[in-house]
Design a protein around this motif. Sequence first.
Motif, short mmCIF file in Angstrom:
data_model
loop_
_atom_site.label_atom_id
_atom_site.label_comp_id
_atom_site.label_asym_id
_atom_site.label_seq_id
_atom_site.Cartn_x
_atom_site.Cartn_y
_atom_site.Cartn_z
N PHE A 48 -48.72 7.58 8.47
CA PHE A 48 -48.41 7.14 7.10
C PHE A 48 -49.56 6.33 6.49
N PRO A 65 -52.84 5.48 4.51
CA PRO A 65 -53.57 6.22 3.47
C PRO A 65 -55.02 6.52 3.83
N ALA A 66 -55.59 5.80 4.78
CA ALA A 66 -56.99 6.07 5.17
C ALA A 66 -57.10 6.79 6.51
N VAL A 122 -48.75 -2.09 4.59
CA VAL A 122 -49.85 -1.61 5.42
C VAL A 122 -50.98 -2.65 5.42
N HIS A 172 -53.88 -2.69 2.92
CA HIS A 172 -53.49 -1.79 1.83
C HIS A 172 -52.12 -2.23 1.33
N HIS A 181 -50.56 -2.37 -1.32
CA HIS A 181 -49.76 -1.58 -2.26
C HIS A 181 -49.02 -0.44 -1.56
N TYR A 182 -49.14 -0.34 -0.23
CA TYR A 182 -48.40 0.68 0.52
C TYR A 182 -47.34 0.02 1.40
N ALA A 183 -46.07 0.43 1.20
CA ALA A 183 -44.98 -0.05 2.05
C ALA A 183 -45.11 0.57 3.44
N LEU A 184 -44.74 -0.20 4.47
CA LEU A 184 -44.72 0.35 5.81
C LEU A 184 -43.55 1.33 5.94
N PRO A 185 -43.72 2.41 6.70
CA PRO A 185 -42.58 3.31 6.94
C PRO A 185 -41.57 2.63 7.88
N ILE A 198 -64.16 3.68 3.38
CA ILE A 198 -62.80 3.81 3.90
C ILE A 198 -61.89 4.03 2.69
N ALA A 199 -60.93 4.94 2.83
CA ALA A 199 -60.03 5.20 1.70
C ALA A 199 -59.26 3.94 1.33
N THR A 200 -59.05 3.76 0.02
CA THR A 200 -58.24 2.63 -0.44
C THR A 200 -56.80 3.04 -0.71
N GLY A 201 -56.56 4.32 -1.01
CA GLY A 201 -55.23 4.76 -1.40
C GLY A 201 -54.89 4.44 -2.84
N ASP A 227 -62.76 8.55 10.64
CA ASP A 227 -62.29 7.35 9.97
C ASP A 227 -62.57 7.35 8.47
N ALA A 240 -60.61 10.54 4.65
CA ALA A 240 -59.86 10.35 3.41
C ALA A 240 -60.72 9.63 2.37
N GLY A 241 -61.56 8.71 2.81
CA GLY A 241 -62.47 8.03 1.89
C GLY A 241 -63.45 8.99 1.24
N HIS A 291 -54.36 13.36 1.68
CA HIS A 291 -54.15 11.95 1.33
C HIS A 291 -55.24 11.43 0.38
N ARG A 296 -47.11 10.60 0.10
CA ARG A 296 -47.49 9.26 0.55
C ARG A 296 -48.51 8.62 -0.39
N THR A 297 -49.48 9.40 -0.88
CA THR A 297 -50.49 8.80 -1.76
C THR A 297 -50.32 9.22 -3.22
#
Lengths: 347, 347
Positions: free
Chosen positions: A236, A238-239, A267, A270, A272-276, B143-146, B208, B211-212, B249, B291-292
């Motif tokens: 889950f 995002p990165a 997360v 991160h 702005h992302y809720a944990l699953p 690294i992705a921020t989402g 790693d 997604a970024g 993502h 998710r994203t």
Amino acid sequence: MHAARSLHQSEPPALPAPYLLFLGDTVEPGYAKTAFGLRDWAPERCVGEYLLPGARVSTGLPAMSPTQAYAAGARALVIGVANAGGVIPEHWVAALITAVEAGLDIISGMHMRLSELPALQRAATCHGRELIDVRRPPDKLPIATGRKRSGNRLLTVGTDCALGKKYTALALARAFTSRGLDADFRATGQTGILIAGGGIPMDAVIADFAAGAAEMLTPDAAAAHWDVIEGQGSLFHPAYAGVSLALLHGSQPDVVVVCHQPGRDRVLGHAHYALPSIEDTIALNLQLGRRTNPRIRCGGVSLNTAHLDEDAARRLLAAESDRLGCAVADPIRGGAEFEALINECLG
Amino acid sequence: MHAARSLHQSEPPALPAPYLLFLGDTVEPGYAKTAFGLRDWAPERCVGEYLLPGARVSTGLPAMSPTQAYAAGARALVIGVANAGGVIPEHWVAALITAVEAGLDIISGMHMRLSELPALQRAATCHGRELIDVRRPPDKLPIATGRKRSGNRLLTVGTDCALGKKYTALALARAFTSRGLDADFRATGQTGILIAGGGIPMDAVIADFAAGAAEMLTPDAAAAHWDVIEGQGSLFHPAYAGVSLALLHGSQPDVVVVCHQPGRDRVLGHAHYALPSIEDTIALNLQLGRRTNPRIRCGGVSLNTAHLDEDAARRLLAAESDRLGCAVADPIRGGAEFEALINECLG
């Protein structure tokens, strides 16, 4: 040949030890996994810690300068923190050079290579010291075949990064061995590799070869053998979800143990992302893991209850076990809950 | 500086052209995606093809030796095949050296770097020719921020590799532009990069940062802008699912188009794996993509019907559209079905 070298299974490392743990000026405990892991799982190899001004994270080991650490027997400085992106900040370099001058080799688990720091490279060459990047994967990795391998595999998975996947795998591997089983801890991250003395840094592998690396890490084994594999990231995240899926597919676990830290609801890094939920994490790992191992099952849940007192922790473990209908333990606390988790994993 | 160089967005490539397409001794058409893609989408840059004894795959372009191709205007040999693992076989090297001696630069999309072939590197240096690896990603990836980005994004996904994700994205980007929309084709693989003149080779990125990289490839854009992104692999692929998930993502698509080749029922190169159904592929991409980007939806299905005659293809498209309840088209055939797919994608 220059001083940098890589570590992998077919070339067993002989890391210089004991270690001085370097924490830089870190303020976020979640970034100090490496230092905490070494303190807890390889204490005989850690003589002290070295902080820079501004640091707000400590391992509790004696504070030492590189010179003091060398006098106390240390032979390497380990960079014990891993910030987002894995880059060594410019303002750490002077401290690392001091360590080289004091006679210590430098061991790093960051993405950035130590040899990319020219001043440090010059100092290491000048003083005959080694710069060792444990996050560098083997040069030749295979594309995954998806072929089912012999032996048993357990993978720790999680609702997030940095909440106990490595600790859980280490504790389960140790418990399996204590019961007389043939078991190996398989490291997939820099700290695990430092503790185990081998492994593949999954997050540093080129994406096309990530599942293949997981296959290589857990080869065919005797029918009764257990590989206990350190998980990475979360499906889950995002990165990092891609790394988690490659590791799930390539390691073909018979058993997953879901790791979570009660109270964490966002997360890490991160927000702005809720944990699953734990239930969703179990369900998605089984759903996706079935692709390469149709017999995959959940062995239970590992909760990191370090922030709770003993009574509160035991009550939570019991309540969560009732709610989820499976074994729920904190491997670091051990006890009957952990024995139940081990039993459920072994089936 | 040596002759090898890398290509990425912030350093727009000026690839030497036109091309001589090298197919080696390839016998599996599925491995010749690069050559076919260049023939179909950049014909003005392809003067001919060069096969070795034993080859059973042809683009239909005139057969030429490197010397003949140079005389016909070619300025680079493109390695137009990508075998499993991305390694250049030893028995191709003599042919590549012949091309360098004939005055051609060499362009490769393989994982293996051209500079890893010492004899070829020596010949290139000696003759002043360039060795260009388009599969080398940018050195600095985030690294992705989402974080949700502005503008609209469409990602082609698939039931497998090598069945039309790049072609579908190219055709949709071209169609969007024809309708007067502001649209960019975003390349994620070597052939797409050769066609588009830019992009990021997703499968060559360190896991790693995958997604970024997808976030970097499709930056914030005007509200009406469309990025049409070339998909990679499949969420069901035992080796490449991690890459597919990172791309899903990171690209945060508003719309996915599911690509499939009717009749293919096993994963290419992994015959012990059944292909997922189109319905399962839609469902899993929406489930994980949410998710994203919670607003993700399926814009329809793209079928590769190259093996069918016109009547059979049109009947199949209609039947599949009825069965699945969405637009189903073969973008290469175009027609009313493709117009309906475009309309459904634009919403």
